[in-house]
Design a protein around this motif. Sequence first.
Motif, PDB file in Angstrom:
ATOM      1  N   SER A   1       5.715   6.325  -6.661  1.00  0.00           N
ATOM      2  CA  SER A   1       7.062   5.837  -6.344  1.00  0.00           C
ATOM      3  C   SER A   1       7.421   4.753  -7.363  1.00  0.00           C
ATOM      4  O   SER A   1       6.567   4.269  -8.107  1.00  0.00           O
ATOM      5  N   HIS A   2       8.663   4.342  -7.384  1.00  0.00           N
ATOM      6  CA  HIS A   2       9.125   3.503  -8.503  1.00  0.00           C
ATOM      7  C   HIS A   2       9.802   2.219  -8.047  1.00  0.00           C
ATOM      8  O   HIS A   2      10.777   1.764  -8.642  1.00  0.00           O
ATOM      9  N   GLU A   3       9.246   1.579  -7.008  1.00  0.00           N
ATOM     10  CA  GLU A   3       9.814   0.324  -6.520  1.00  0.00           C
ATOM     11  C   GLU A   3       9.696  -0.817  -7.530  1.00  0.00           C
ATOM     12  O   GLU A   3      10.489  -1.765  -7.495  1.00  0.00           O
ATOM     13  N   TYR A   4       8.723  -0.732  -8.438  1.00  0.00           N
ATOM     14  CA  TYR A   4       8.444  -1.867  -9.319  1.00  0.00           C
ATOM     15  C   TYR A   4       8.848  -1.599 -10.768  1.00  0.00           C
ATOM     16  O   TYR A   4       8.391  -2.279 -11.691  1.00  0.00           O
ATOM     17  N   ASP A   5       9.705  -0.607 -10.979  1.00  0.00           N
ATOM     18  CA  ASP A   5      10.081  -0.221 -12.347  1.00  0.00           C
ATOM     19  C   ASP A   5      10.711  -1.362 -13.132  1.00  0.00           C
ATOM     20  O   ASP A   5      10.504  -1.477 -14.349  1.00  0.00           O
ATOM     21  N   THR A   6      11.488  -2.207 -12.482  1.00  0.00           N
ATOM     22  CA  THR A   6      12.174  -3.288 -13.208  1.00  0.00           C
ATOM     23  C   THR A   6      11.168  -4.241 -13.838  1.00  0.00           C
ATOM     24  O   THR A   6      11.282  -4.591 -15.024  1.00  0.00           O
TER      25      THR A   6
ATOM     26  N   ALA B   1       0.835  -1.197   0.000  1.00  0.00           N
ATOM     27  CA  ALA B   1       0.000   0.000   0.000  1.00  0.00           C
ATOM     28  C   ALA B   1       0.869   1.246   0.000  1.00  0.00           C
ATOM     29  O   ALA B   1       1.802   1.366   0.784  1.00  0.00           O
ATOM     30  N   GLY B   2       0.602   2.151  -0.942  1.00  0.00           N
ATOM     31  CA  GLY B   2       1.359   3.390  -1.050  1.00  0.00           C
ATOM     32  C   GLY B   2       2.516   3.331  -2.020  1.00  0.00           C
ATOM     33  O   GLY B   2       3.060   4.373  -2.396  1.00  0.00           O
ATOM     34  N   SER B   3       2.902   2.135  -2.442  1.00  0.00           N
ATOM     35  CA  SER B   3       4.054   1.977  -3.340  1.00  0.00           C
ATOM     36  C   SER B   3       3.601   1.717  -4.771  1.00  0.00           C
ATOM     37  O   SER B   3       2.735   0.872  -5.018  1.00  0.00           O
ATOM     38  N   GLY B   4       4.206   2.441  -5.712  1.00  0.00           N
ATOM     39  CA  GLY B   4       3.847   2.273  -7.109  1.00  0.00           C
ATOM     40  C   GLY B   4       2.424   2.722  -7.379  1.00  0.00           C
ATOM     41  O   GLY B   4       1.740   3.280  -6.517  1.00  0.00           O
ATOM     42  N   LEU B   5       1.962   2.457  -8.589  1.00  0.00           N
ATOM     43  CA  LEU B   5       0.622   2.896  -8.976  1.00  0.00           C
ATOM     44  C   LEU B   5      -0.455   2.083  -8.251  1.00  0.00           C
ATOM     45  O   LEU B   5      -1.409   2.634  -7.701  1.00  0.00           O
ATOM     46  N   GLY B   6      -0.303   0.751  -8.251  1.00  0.00           N
ATOM     47  CA  GLY B   6      -1.285  -0.088  -7.584  1.00  0.00           C
ATOM     48  C   GLY B   6      -1.329   0.163  -6.087  1.00  0.00           C
ATOM     49  O   GLY B   6      -2.403   0.183  -5.482  1.00  0.00           O
ATOM     50  N   GLY B   7      -0.141   0.363  -5.498  1.00  0.00           N
ATOM     51  CA  GLY B   7      -0.103   0.651  -4.066  1.00  0.00           C
ATOM     52  C   GLY B   7      -0.780   1.971  -3.736  1.00  0.00           C
ATOM     53  O   GLY B   7      -1.405   2.120  -2.677  1.00  0.00           O
ATOM     54  N   LYS B   8      -0.668   2.927  -4.639  1.00  0.00           N
ATOM     55  CA  LYS B   8      -1.361   4.207  -4.453  1.00  0.00           C
ATOM     56  C   LYS B   8      -2.875   4.004  -4.518  1.00  0.00           C
ATOM     57  O   LYS B   8      -3.629   4.573  -3.694  1.00  0.00           O
ATOM     58  N   ALA B   9      -3.331   3.198  -5.467  1.00  0.00           N
ATOM     59  CA  ALA B   9      -4.767   2.918  -5.583  1.00  0.00           C
ATOM     60  C   ALA B   9      -5.284   2.197  -4.338  1.00  0.00           C
ATOM     61  O   ALA B   9      -6.389   2.475  -3.868  1.00  0.00           O
ATOM     62  N   ILE B  10      -4.486   1.287  -3.789  1.00  0.00           N
ATOM     63  CA  ILE B  10      -4.872   0.580  -2.566  1.00  0.00           C
ATOM     64  C   ILE B  10      -4.967   1.559  -1.399  1.00  0.00           C
ATOM     65  O   ILE B  10      -5.936   1.557  -0.633  1.00  0.00           O
TER      66      ILE B  10
END
Length: 287
Positions: free
Chosen positions: A84-89, A57-66
């Motif tokens: 945020s860009h934790e999942y860019d890879t 929750a809060g991380s990346g696009l999906g985490g933001k939606a959560i």
Amino acid sequence: MPEPVDAVEMRTALAGLRRTSGLPVAFGGLLSDARHARIGELDGARTGALRGLVISAGSGLGGKAIALARPCAVTDYPTSRHISHEYDTAVAAEGLRSVVAVPVVVRRTVRGVLYGALRTPVSLGDRTFDAAVAAARDVEQALAVRDEVRELLALTREQAAAGPGAAPGAASGAWEDVREAHRELRALAPRVADPALRDELLAVCGRLASASGARATPAAAMEVRLAPREVDVVACVAAGATNAAAARQLGLRPETVKGYLRSAMRKLGAHTRLEAVVAARRAGLLP
């Protein structure tokens, strides 16, 4: 972790999202706890880079939606300053650029997240948002039905143990609750996508019916055979529902309900709705 059978609803929703929106990629997963979702289902992906990814929750696009419990989107994922860009890879490995993420919210609790994506950086229009939200709602409704079924199953297991004849007063009230649960379970059965859960639900309905104090004799049980929908309609009638109310509960047209009721009454040898209910209970078809 969510039960594997819950993935059925997610897979169906993702396929529908791709079909209605034209997006080439859709993926998603359910929450394993209050703050983490695991991407378990992919549709249209070229690689397995996203599979198994745990979204916080809060991380990346999906985490933001959560975290916000509302849809979020970016036009160009790798360069967006709004996430945020934790999942860019993993996102880069799949070549995703424009992405929308929609939370699955059941009873005000986020239970999952689904995504739709393009491999080009273009602005996503209303049609895409509407399709993504509709797909999330399909999952929400399926999970809500599953939750209700599980709650009713738990209730019936507790109350059916007392039986209709165990302690008058409170016990008779509990048995009326069992009859109401039986009706609700039968009404929910056609809406349950998972075959195993649906079979369990109908098996419980059968046990509730056979637990009735007015249990059928073997001969009576063999004489009467109602179709599942005929039992559903008679169960609604037993709870006092009109044809119109039964139609709403069962997702049928009133004319269809009338047809099932007429057929059930003929098989039961009944001339009135009350006679049909009494005959069905004597035959062990209703609790």
